[in-house]
Write a protein that holds these residues in place. Sequence first.
Motif: not given
Length: 360
Positions: A47, A205-206, A208-210, A212-213
Motif C-alpha cells: 500500500r 488509476e491502476e 490507486k486501485k492496487s 486501495d485493495t
Amino acid sequence: MTEVADAKLEDVEFLKAKFRELKIQAREELESLRRDRDQMREYKKIRDDHNKEVKALIESVRAEREERDRINQEINEAKERRMAIHAQLKSLYDEIRELRSNLVGSPSNDQRKMMRRVEELEWRQQTELLTRDEEVGIVEEIARIEAQLVKIGQEKEKQDRISELRRLARKLKDEASEAHEKVLTLSEQSQIHHQEVVRIRPQLEEYKKSADTAHKNFVEWLKKVKDGETKLKERRTMIDEIQGKLRKHTVEKRDVEREEHFQQQKAQERERVESAVEKLQSGKRLTFDEFILAQRTVSDDKKKSKRRDRGSSEETRNESEPAKSTEAEELIKEPLDTVEIDQELEDITSNPPHESTDDE
C-alpha cells in the motif's frame, strides 16, 4: 499422606497438565500471530509503495498539464495576433479597391483590360499562397499596369497611396505567416504534453486501485493481529493464574516438609537428652558429649526450679524460636522450585508489538 494431601496432589497434577496444555496452545497462537503480522506488514508495504507511485504520477500529470496550459495560452495569443493582422489586411484591401474604383482614365478597351488584369492579380495575391518570386512578379506587373493607368487617368496621387497600402499589406502578410507558423509549432508541443497526460492516467488509476485493495487487506489482517494479541493475552493470564497456584503449592509443601524436619530434629534431640540424663542418674557410663548434654540439662532444670520457687513470673524464651526464625529466613532466601514459562512467550505476551492504527 492424608486424604487431603492426596486430593491436593491430584489438583496439582491437573494444574500441571493444564499448564503444559496452555503453553502448547500459546506457542501455536504465537506462531499464528507472527504469520498474521508478516502478512499484515506485507500488505502495508504494498500500500505504501503504491501510494508513493500515485503521488509521483499525480505530480507528473500536474506538471504536464501546467506546461500544456501554458503553451495553449501562447497559442491563443498567436491566433489572436493572426486574426488581428487578417482584419488589418482586409481593411487595407478594401481601401485599395475603393481608391482603384475612383481612378479616372480612358474608356478604351485597353484601360478596362488593364484594370481587370490588376483585379485578377490582386485576387491571386489575396487568395493564393505565392512564392516570394511570384509575389514580386505580381507586384511588379500590378505596378506597371497601374502606372499606365495613372498616366491615362492622371491619378498619380491615388496610385501612390495604393502602392503604399500594398507595401504595408505585404508586411502584414509576412507577420500573419509567422503567427500561423507559431500556432502550428506550439500546437505540436501542446499535443505532446497532452498525450503524456493521457498515457499516465491509466497507470495512475491502476496504482490507486492496487493501493486501495492493499489497504483493505491491511485493515483485515490488522484486525486479525489485534484479535490474536487479545487471545494470547488471555492465554497468558490463565497461565499466570495456574503458575501462581503451583508456586503457592510448592511453598506450602516446602513449609510442611521443613516443619516436619524441624519437629523430627527436636524429637531426636529430646531423645538424646532423655537418654543422657537417664544414664547419668542411673550411673551408667556416658560419652563426653552425653555427659556435657546431661549436665547442661540438669543445670537448666535446677535454674528453672529456683525461678519457680522465687515465684518469678518471667518466662524463658523458647530455645527453638531462633532456629525457626533461621529456618524461615532460609526458606525465604531459597529459590522456589516452580515451573517457569518460556522466556520467549513471557516477552511477547507481556509486551506484544502493535501496528499503528493510524493506517486504518
